[in-house]
Scaffold this active site. Sequence first.
Site, PDB file in Angstrom:
ATOM      1  N   TRP A 437      38.543 -33.924  16.727  1.00  4.42           N
ATOM      2  CA  TRP A 437      37.596 -35.043  16.797  1.00  4.42           C
ATOM      3  C   TRP A 437      36.401 -35.049  16.421  1.00  4.42           C
ATOM      4  CZ3 TRP A 437      33.929 -36.332  20.973  1.00  4.42           C
ATOM      5  CH2 TRP A 437      33.179 -35.292  21.571  1.00  4.42           C
ATOM      6  N   ASP A 438      36.266 -33.743  15.660  1.00  6.11           N
ATOM      7  CA  ASP A 438      34.809 -33.759  14.971  1.00  6.11           C
ATOM      8  C   ASP A 438      34.773 -34.723  13.842  1.00  6.11           C
ATOM      9  OD1 ASP A 438      35.900 -30.946  15.813  1.00  6.11           O
ATOM     10  OD2 ASP A 438      34.153 -30.332  15.211  1.00  6.11           O
ATOM     11  N   GLU A 576      35.957 -30.151  27.938  1.00  7.49           N
ATOM     12  CA  GLU A 576      36.872 -28.980  27.733  1.00  7.49           C
ATOM     13  C   GLU A 576      36.838 -27.804  28.662  1.00  7.49           C
ATOM     14  OE1 GLU A 576      36.295 -27.601  23.727  1.00  7.49           O
ATOM     15  OE2 GLU A 576      37.926 -28.555  23.005  1.00  7.49           O
ATOM     16  N   LYS A 697      30.883 -27.833  29.000  1.00  5.84           N
ATOM     17  CA  LYS A 697      30.775 -26.942  27.811  1.00  5.84           C
ATOM     18  C   LYS A 697      29.816 -27.934  26.942  1.00  5.84           C
ATOM     19  CE  LYS A 697      33.241 -25.655  23.619  1.00  5.84           C
ATOM     20  NZ  LYS A 697      34.543 -25.620  23.081  1.00  5.84           N
ATOM     21  N   GLN A 698      29.950 -29.131  26.955  1.00  3.32           N
ATOM     22  CA  GLN A 698      29.173 -29.855  25.908  1.00  3.32           C
ATOM     23  C   GLN A 698      29.077 -31.634  26.767  1.00  3.32           C
ATOM     24  OE1 GLN A 698      31.486 -30.661  22.409  1.00  3.32           O
ATOM     25  NE2 GLN A 698      33.123 -30.136  23.556  1.00  3.32           N
TER      26      GLN A 698
END
Length: 876
Positions: A437-438, A576, A697-698
């Site tokens: 998905w980057d 994640e 995580k983000q």
Amino acid sequence: MNHIHIETGKHWTINWSDGTTETLSTPLNQRIDQLKEQINTQAVDGGTIDQEVIFEQEEQTLELAQYLTEETNRPFVCGQPEDFNEKVAQIPWNITYYGYNPGKNEYAQESLLTVGNGFMGLRGTTPEMEISDANYPALYLAGLYNEAGSQVADKTIYNEDFVNAPNLQKMYLIIDGNRIDIEHNQVLYMKRQLDLKNGVLTSWATLGLADGKKIAIQTQKIANMENVHEYVISYTFTPLNFTGEVVFVSEADGQVYNYNVERYRSLTSDHLQVTELQAEKETVSLLAKTNASNITVSQQAKLRSSHHLLANLTVEQETNKIVQSVPLKVEEQNSYTFEKTVLVQQYQKEETIPEIDLQALAFPTFETCLQQSSEQWTTLWQKAGISITGDLMSQKLLNLHTYHLLVSASPNGNQGLDASIAARGLHGEAYRGHIFWDELFIFPFYILHFPETVKQLLLYRYKRLEMAKKEANEAGYQGAMFPWQSSLDGSEQSQELHLNPISKKWKKDNSRLQRHISLAIAYNIWLYWHNTQDESFMKSYGLEMLLEIAHFWESAAVYNPVTKRYDISHVMGPDEFHESYPEAKESGLKNNAYTNMMVVWLFEEIERIKNEFSTTEFSTIQEKTGVTNKLLEKMDNIKHQLTLEINEEGIIAQFNGYFDLKDLDWQHYKEKYGNIYRMDRILNAEGKSADDYKVAKQADSLMIFYNFSKEQVTTILQDLNYQVPADYVQKNLNYYLARTSHGSTLSRVVHAQLAAMVDDQELSWKLYQEALYSDYRDIQGGTTAEGIHAGVMAATLYIPLTTFAGLDIRKDVISFAPNLPQAWTNIQFCITVRGIDFSISVSHETITITATQATDIEVNNKKNKLTANEKTTITY
């Protein structure tokens, strides 16, 4: 200007701008600290140092002028005062490393010194280097994958890997029967410098041999940006203190394997079989085929020398390699130069491989490649470069990131190429070179500067639409479910097991449940369409993908008669760390907020896009996809009834049940481990699970604010009939920022944009700077060794245009709401939107803009008309 000049030697003499001098004679590291303090306290603007001063610090080899520049963000260069201006101009365009620090530091430098052109990437090694723990030469080709089985515990696990192609870079010397290289000889001096303007990597090394002989080696390497199937290396050596016999060796080495990522090394690493070798003195050919995917890599190379040194060249053919040897009688202080030009092609299993006629091939010289490539790079920089004033190091890193995006994909390199951009570019093997998905973070860079390249990248997804439909069907859904990790055919390539490097144990990997990848693809299709109005693409490909993705989410939404809302279960969000509920027997979460809000947006957008095409055009795509009017009506209902969990303060729960999770003692873990980016691995090694805690995580639910403005997010919430307080964005930012470990470098970029959105400029700048430096300083403790982070590099190029210059390309009219950081006095860039080229300059008071066609723009919500090719300055 308050510039200083430093004369080095046994003692250092600082020549101040007022004519006074000062001597420093303390031990070296103490002297450096004193100098840095003097520079800061006396507000020195920059300076010159009479020669390179090399020193060691924290297992890094550093050079004084570069160190002072990076520590103070002021320009320092080696040379005399009259050299200052010329050399300062080069600082933002050169990435330079000194010394040789084998292992992760060296691997990371090789990633950041990679040369490439979108088709190929060559890690920044010197020609002597071989695969080892110390250094890692590699050639990566976009789309070169191979599946191999590996024995893990009691089962065989299959992974599709990004393949390290045969090494035709290899050149080295043999002196007194000993092979000379960087790893096994005394490195007296080493410097590597990448010129970002033209993509040339230059290396200087002085090696000391066991018997006291010294030899200097200089190499240059280019991956041609015009003819992307060519790279060329120049190799010059000089015996410094001896006359005698030297053998120059050039290899075409097919005995390569994957070794870049330490945690993969226990898995199968051999992916190639050499299928053909040819040699005709100076010219050689090597063909190799991947073991399972049957992709053929074809490489031919030609040696040249300007001194007629090849007369005694001999060729030896081994099982998997060709060795060309040139015995030479060399004289002290004389230099000897060889060039090697390499041609690279790859052929899919269904393609015919042409016969190789070595005599008929054209091998351009180094100078020809340099000229061709430099011209292409100049054009690319004119389109994509960002220029800022007031912040030297930010300019350098913006250039670095732009360069590596263009190495990862480029208009020439990706023309007609069936590949997208790997999360780690063409720079390393982390994530096995898969497509993630980057793309959500990467594609806007190309949409703004190279829209034709985006079309090629989106076609990679379209060509795998049937596989996405198959994956959806097998999982019990309708429509298209694109995989979390994609490589060759678009089937799911996520690992089934994942190795925890802390506990050294394998655990099940549920990351394939990140179904939001399809929404990222939909977003990029929409953003491309919105900013190009490419009707042909939408009619042939885009609409079909959007409807198939929407059909998937419609089929995933299940009506709950109790809540009278729809639920989407068995998913994971961007976070994640959370794969399932505590003690749950099945994986997945319910109603991930980011996912559900993106689904609402998608359903809203399809309704809007439907009205931009004729009934016939739209119904043709409906018939092809099976998305009937009845299904569209159902989507319209779902977009008003999807479930979110929002507490009284307006905090949007990351997923249903998030507020019931335990809080984490962050201070304890910071004190115990220091680096807590991967809290999931830390907890797992302690016998705990991140699933039990409020730890991310983000950015997860906050990601919605990266994709859309606050106004549009508020509209999504209103569509869902949820009420939130006026300051809900600020509250959500504060809440989740305190619970995020930033295990992904992308996390800082998203939070930086949100901080600017709520007018916390100090926090926004801090997070942005951390993201900007993340690969250059390898802040995650070794991950840059495995390849650059293409997503964060692209995002750090997007933020200056959107968050800081205030550009918004998501509206019907291009708009600006400038919010320039205090550290910058001006930003300049070019973009292409709907066929119009814009040249833009933003300061703290004005925006100056030129457009190639007459058009309207908005500045702080006020409309302004632009006349074609006429510079307009607006005070805001």
